[in-house]
Design a protein around this motif. Structure first.
Motif, mmCIF file in Angstrom:
data_model
loop_
_atom_site.group_PDB
_atom_site.id
_atom_site.type_symbol
_atom_site.label_atom_id
_atom_site.label_comp_id
_atom_site.label_asym_id
_atom_site.label_seq_id
_atom_site.Cartn_x
_atom_site.Cartn_y
_atom_site.Cartn_z
ATOM 1 N N VAL A 179 0.456 -1.550 0.302
ATOM 2 C CA VAL A 179 0.038 -0.041 -0.168
ATOM 3 C C VAL A 179 0.981 1.159 0.134
ATOM 4 N N PHE A 180 0.841 1.996 -0.804
ATOM 5 C CA PHE A 180 1.279 3.376 -1.223
ATOM 6 C C PHE A 180 0.615 4.714 -0.549
ATOM 7 N N PRO A 212 0.356 -11.181 6.428
ATOM 8 C CA PRO A 212 1.013 -10.756 6.586
ATOM 9 C C PRO A 212 2.734 -11.088 6.126
ATOM 10 N N GLY A 213 3.419 -9.616 6.125
ATOM 11 C CA GLY A 213 4.662 -9.109 5.336
ATOM 12 C C GLY A 213 4.527 -8.338 4.789
ATOM 13 N N GLY A 214 3.347 -7.595 4.731
ATOM 14 C CA GLY A 214 3.113 -6.436 3.523
ATOM 15 C C GLY A 214 3.460 -5.384 3.739
ATOM 16 N N ILE A 215 3.562 -4.357 3.460
ATOM 17 C CA ILE A 215 4.648 -3.069 2.627
ATOM 18 C C ILE A 215 3.862 -2.168 3.294
ATOM 19 N N VAL A 216 2.811 -1.023 3.701
ATOM 20 C CA VAL A 216 2.918 0.277 3.820
ATOM 21 C C VAL A 216 3.411 1.154 3.487
ATOM 22 N N TYR A 217 4.111 1.882 2.534
ATOM 23 C CA TYR A 217 4.710 2.897 2.327
ATOM 24 C C TYR A 217 4.263 4.264 1.964
ATOM 25 N N THR A 218 4.905 5.030 3.150
ATOM 26 C CA THR A 218 4.935 6.602 2.976
ATOM 27 C C THR A 218 5.652 7.710 3.028
#
Length: 286
Positions: A179-180, A212-218
């Protein structure tokens, strides 16, 4: 005498209609997609959304991935009584799930940069502003036509949506891997902080749709907003911050820094970009 507001609106509509003719591959120009910089997420924007992710029809966004299902050869069911409401049409199935979401995608810079680098993943931009969404739609259409032989940008789509209200209507639990959240509206005034796209409540929704293991990019150029996002994600039990070493080794980070329209604007003004990544943790055992 200068053109009236009505004349300018008509000119924009005529331009968009011409651009959407069959076979036109010209990239859209932003000046014909005028829109306010921000939209109130608490307003009624007359949006269309599915009551459940399984009822979302993705076929118009990703036509190359539509599954060609053979006609059911079984005996047809008996005809329903005339007073009974007919069941809703079953949405066309696609061969992959959307796996990457760009929340508040703006004019689609990140989307079109990520598309060729993730050819095996379906990527979706979510944008609340009507004209901006139309611009991204026309941009993707033109890029697909310009790259027909290479079949690029078939895995990229955009949807007009209010993610603060309807994110779980589009994605199942654990569906997304990335998710970006790029240069979101900072809402500087304290009374506007409830409109920020990162909050305790919304982080729970990101945790729901991320595996699980997914990334949020901010990323943001506003130090106060960066601290706000870090504080709220670190305080959430479903997330941990990714180390700086791992962050800088992620190729998506450099794309996020350089390819968004806001990122380019910050670069032109010699501003600083603040990046933070957060990993979705495994849920604890009951």
């Amino acid at each position: 005498m200068g053109a009236t507001k009505k004349d300018r609106r008509q000119k924009r509509e005529d331009y968009r209609a011409a651009l959407r003719q069959e076979g036109v591959s010209e990239l859209p120009r932003k000046k014909f997609y005028r829109q306010r910089a921000h939209a109130n997420p608490f307003s009624d924007h007359q949006l269309i959304y599915p009551p459940h992710p399984d009822q979302m029809d993705w076929s118009s966004l990703y036509p190359d991935y539509v599954v060609d299902e053979a006609q059911d050869q079984q005996t047809p069911a008996p005809e329903a009584p005339p007073d009974q409401l007919s069941a809703p049409l079953k949405p066309k199935r696609i061969s992959k799930d959307v796996e990457v979401a760009d929340i508040g995608c703006g004019f689609g810079g990140l989307l079109v940069a990520l598309g060729p680098t993730m050819p095996d993943k379906l990527i979706l931009g979510l944008e609340i502003r009507y004209s901006v969404t139309q611009y991204v739609e026309d941009r993707i259409k033109a890029l697909r036509l310009q790259n027909q032989e290479a079949k690029l940008y078939r895995n990229v789509g955009v949807l007009r949506a209010n993610t603060m209200k309807f994110l779980p209507n589009f994605f199942r639990k654990g569906q997304l891997s990335k998710v970006f959240i790029c240069f979101p509206d900072p809402h500087f005034k304290a009374r506007k902080h409830k409109q920020r796209i990162v909050s305790t409540t919304l982080n729970s929704e990101y945790a729901y749709v991320l595996r699980p293991g997914g990334i949020v990019y901010t990323i943001t150029d506003v130090p106060d907003l960066h601290e706000w996002m870090v504080q709220h994600f670190e305080a959430h039990p479903s997330f941990e911050r990714v180390s700086e070493e791992e962050q800088e080794a992620d190729p998506c980070v450099e794309i996020m820094r350089t390819e968004t329209e806001e990122g380019k604007k910050v670069e032109r003004h010699k501003g600083q970009k603040h990046v933070a990544l957060f990993r979705r943790l495994e849920d604890p055992a009951w």
